[in-house]
Write a protein that holds these residues in place. Sequence first.
Motif, short mmCIF file in Angstrom:
data_model
loop_
_atom_site.label_atom_id
_atom_site.label_comp_id
_atom_site.label_asym_id
_atom_site.label_seq_id
_atom_site.Cartn_x
_atom_site.Cartn_y
_atom_site.Cartn_z
N PRO A 1 41.71 27.50 66.30
CA PRO A 1 40.80 26.40 66.67
C PRO A 1 40.08 25.87 65.43
CG PRO A 1 40.03 28.51 67.56
CD PRO A 1 41.32 28.78 66.87
N TYR A 2 39.63 24.62 65.50
CA TYR A 2 38.80 24.03 64.44
C TYR A 2 37.37 24.47 64.71
CZ TYR A 2 42.73 20.89 63.59
OH TYR A 2 43.97 20.38 63.31
N HIS A 3 36.68 24.88 63.66
CA HIS A 3 35.29 25.30 63.81
C HIS A 3 34.49 24.66 62.69
CE1 HIS A 3 32.26 28.88 64.20
NE2 HIS A 3 31.85 27.80 64.83
N PHE A 4 33.50 23.85 63.06
CA PHE A 4 32.71 23.17 62.03
C PHE A 4 31.28 22.93 62.49
CE2 PHE A 4 35.19 20.16 64.43
CZ PHE A 4 34.32 19.12 64.74
N ARG A 5 30.43 22.60 61.52
CA ARG A 5 29.01 22.33 61.76
C ARG A 5 28.73 20.88 61.34
NH1 ARG A 5 26.81 26.01 58.65
NH2 ARG A 5 26.65 27.53 60.31
N LEU B 1 34.09 25.34 58.91
CA LEU B 1 33.77 26.75 58.72
C LEU B 1 35.01 27.63 58.61
CD1 LEU B 1 30.80 26.91 61.26
CD2 LEU B 1 30.71 26.56 58.79
N ASN B 2 36.18 27.08 58.94
CA ASN B 2 37.42 27.84 58.79
C ASN B 2 38.50 26.94 58.18
OD1 ASN B 2 37.78 26.25 61.10
ND2 ASN B 2 39.03 27.75 62.15
N ASN B 3 38.38 26.67 56.93
CA ASN B 3 39.34 25.82 56.23
C ASN B 3 39.62 26.42 54.86
OD1 ASN B 3 40.89 23.35 55.98
ND2 ASN B 3 39.39 22.77 54.44
N PRO B 4 40.89 26.62 54.51
CA PRO B 4 42.10 26.42 55.30
C PRO B 4 42.21 27.45 56.43
CG PRO B 4 42.64 27.29 53.13
CD PRO B 4 41.17 27.07 53.16
N ALA B 5 43.16 27.20 57.35
CA ALA B 5 43.33 28.08 58.51
C ALA B 5 44.76 28.02 59.00
CB ALA B 5 42.36 27.67 59.62
N ARG C 1 32.68 7.04 62.88
CA ARG C 1 34.02 7.65 62.90
C ARG C 1 34.23 8.26 61.52
NH1 ARG C 1 39.48 5.97 65.51
NH2 ARG C 1 38.03 5.71 67.23
N VAL C 2 34.45 9.58 61.51
CA VAL C 2 34.65 10.30 60.25
C VAL C 2 36.09 10.83 60.26
CG1 VAL C 2 33.80 12.12 58.75
CG2 VAL C 2 32.23 11.00 60.33
N GLY C 3 36.90 10.35 59.32
CA GLY C 3 38.30 10.73 59.27
C GLY C 3 38.62 11.63 58.09
N TYR C 4 39.46 12.62 58.34
CA TYR C 4 39.89 13.56 57.31
C TYR C 4 41.41 13.60 57.29
CZ TYR C 4 35.15 15.42 57.42
OH TYR C 4 33.78 15.54 57.36
N TYR C 5 41.98 13.82 56.12
CA TYR C 5 43.42 14.09 56.01
C TYR C 5 43.62 15.59 56.13
CZ TYR C 5 44.15 9.32 54.45
OH TYR C 5 44.19 7.95 54.37
N GLN C 6 44.64 15.95 56.91
CA GLN C 6 45.00 17.35 57.06
C GLN C 6 46.43 17.53 56.60
OE1 GLN C 6 44.26 19.56 60.79
NE2 GLN C 6 46.47 19.90 60.84
N ASN C 7 46.66 18.47 55.70
CA ASN C 7 48.01 18.78 55.24
C ASN C 7 48.47 20.05 55.95
OD1 ASN C 7 50.32 18.32 53.54
ND2 ASN C 7 49.70 20.18 52.46
N SER D 1 53.85 30.20 61.72
CA SER D 1 53.90 30.37 60.26
C SER D 1 53.32 29.17 59.51
CB SER D 1 55.35 30.57 59.81
OG SER D 1 55.86 31.77 60.36
N LEU D 2 52.72 28.24 60.23
CA LEU D 2 52.14 27.05 59.59
C LEU D 2 50.67 27.26 59.28
CD1 LEU D 2 53.65 24.18 61.81
CD2 LEU D 2 54.39 24.92 59.53
N VAL D 3 50.24 26.66 58.17
CA VAL D 3 48.83 26.63 57.79
C VAL D 3 48.40 25.19 57.60
CG1 VAL D 3 48.73 28.93 56.75
CG2 VAL D 3 49.42 26.97 55.36
N ARG D 4 47.12 24.96 57.81
CA ARG D 4 46.55 23.62 57.63
C ARG D 4 45.45 23.68 56.59
NH1 ARG D 4 43.57 24.62 63.03
NH2 ARG D 4 41.49 25.11 62.24
N ASP D 5 45.28 22.57 55.88
CA ASP D 5 44.22 22.45 54.89
C ASP D 5 43.63 21.05 55.04
OD1 ASP D 5 42.48 22.80 52.80
OD2 ASP D 5 44.02 22.79 51.24
N ILE D 6 42.33 20.99 55.32
CA ILE D 6 41.66 19.70 55.55
C ILE D 6 41.00 19.26 54.27
CG2 ILE D 6 39.88 18.52 56.88
CD1 ILE D 6 40.41 20.73 59.06
#
Length: 197
Positions: free
Chosen positions: A21-25, A12-16, A108-114, A134-139
């Motif tokens: 915090p990570y927020h997902f459904r 629900l918050n990607n990129p961030a 087990r569900v795996g994602y790459y995060q940059n 100053s860092l951002v993440r994108d899943i």
Amino acid sequence: MSIVTIRNVEFLNNPARFLDPYHFRVTFECIAPLPEDLEWRLIYVASPGNEELDQELDDCLVGPVPVGVNAFEFEGSAPNPSKIPPEDVLGVAALILTGSYKDQEFVRVGYYQNTEYDNEEMKEALPDPIRFDSLVRDINQKPRVTRFQIKWDIAPPQPRTAVAAGAANSAAVPSADDLDDEDDAEPSTNGSAKPAP
């Protein structure tokens, strides 16, 4: 056969920002009622070769679980920057969501995060020390899913077969060769032929 199947994981918050915090459904289907809770864990893997550096960001219990499609929202804290080796902060890391029932992992569900800096200046001249604010993440939205067979202790519903009511106790049905060729036979109310009076 798995009693629980994940249908969708929506971030629900990607990129961030990296420190958000990570927020997902999570949406999943359950084909038999589960009286015990499902345990869901979110794990951040910065250094694939060193399991000791994995960080469990959060876990939650969901249950008891009814039959049907179910969903829940999950929020996990950002990884602790002090536990990530500086050489593993930027670039690709892994984010893993696990599902367990009675201490047995079934998915087990795996994602790459940059992870990268949010401006070109810092991308070209990397600050030292690292500026986590100053860092951002994108899943990446294409997960790798691994399923495990476990002992559910629950019987999945059996496919229903069409059986006529009372068929198990009824008498054998005669074949066409067993019937008389009488022209004066009339049908009875129960569907078998009986002689006319």
